[in-house]
Scaffold this active site. Structure first.
Site, PDB file in Angstrom:
ATOM      1  N   HIS A   1     -64.594  89.242 -68.882  1.00  0.00           N
ATOM      2  CA  HIS A   1     -64.283  88.998 -67.478  1.00  0.00           C
ATOM      3  C   HIS A   1     -63.628  90.234 -66.876  1.00  0.00           C
ATOM      4  O   HIS A   1     -63.633  91.281 -67.512  1.00  0.00           O
ATOM      5  CB  HIS A   1     -63.411  87.738 -67.324  1.00  0.00           C
ATOM      6  CG  HIS A   1     -61.992  87.937 -67.722  1.00  0.00           C
ATOM      7  ND1 HIS A   1     -61.035  88.354 -66.846  1.00  0.00           N
ATOM      8  CD2 HIS A   1     -61.379  87.813 -68.909  1.00  0.00           C
ATOM      9  CE1 HIS A   1     -59.874  88.465 -67.479  1.00  0.00           C
ATOM     10  NE2 HIS A   1     -60.073  88.139 -68.730  1.00  0.00           N
ATOM     11  N   ALA A   2     -63.082  90.128 -65.702  1.00  0.00           N
ATOM     12  CA  ALA A   2     -62.640  91.231 -64.841  1.00  0.00           C
ATOM     13  C   ALA A   2     -62.239  92.542 -65.528  1.00  0.00           C
ATOM     14  O   ALA A   2     -62.958  93.529 -65.419  1.00  0.00           O
ATOM     15  CB  ALA A   2     -61.526  90.762 -63.923  1.00  0.00           C
TER      16      ALA A   2
END
Length: 86
Positions: free
Chosen positions: A15-16
């Protein structure tokens, strides 16, 4: 074409923040690298949005693919970011 199956060992998945780091390294490679999960379309490894859309969670298997003279090197640079070997 060079392909490598890798199990995502990042606790939070791709993720991010890890996606950003992965995309930046992928963008520095001399060949285009793609990443996909079984049953999904390949995403450009240098695209943070594409990586996040992939939804690769901890324990998921992904396939890194690249074609060209430096394909093996590119895959070798990227795989450790996912499997925790770095």
């Amino acid at each position: 074409m060079v392909e490598k199956r890798v199990t995502v060992m990042l606790a939070e998945g791709l993720h991010a923040r890890p996606a950003t780091e992965f995309a930046e390294l992928a963008g520095r490679q001399s060949v285009q690298v793609t990443i996909r999960k079984e049953g999904s379309s390949p995403q450009r490894a240098d695209s943070v949005l594409g990586l996040m859309m992939l939804g690769a969670a901890h324990g998921d298997e992904v396939v890194l693919s690249a074609e060209g003279e430096d394909a093996q090197h590119a895959i070798a640079q990227l795989a450790p970011l996912l499997d925790g070997a770095s």
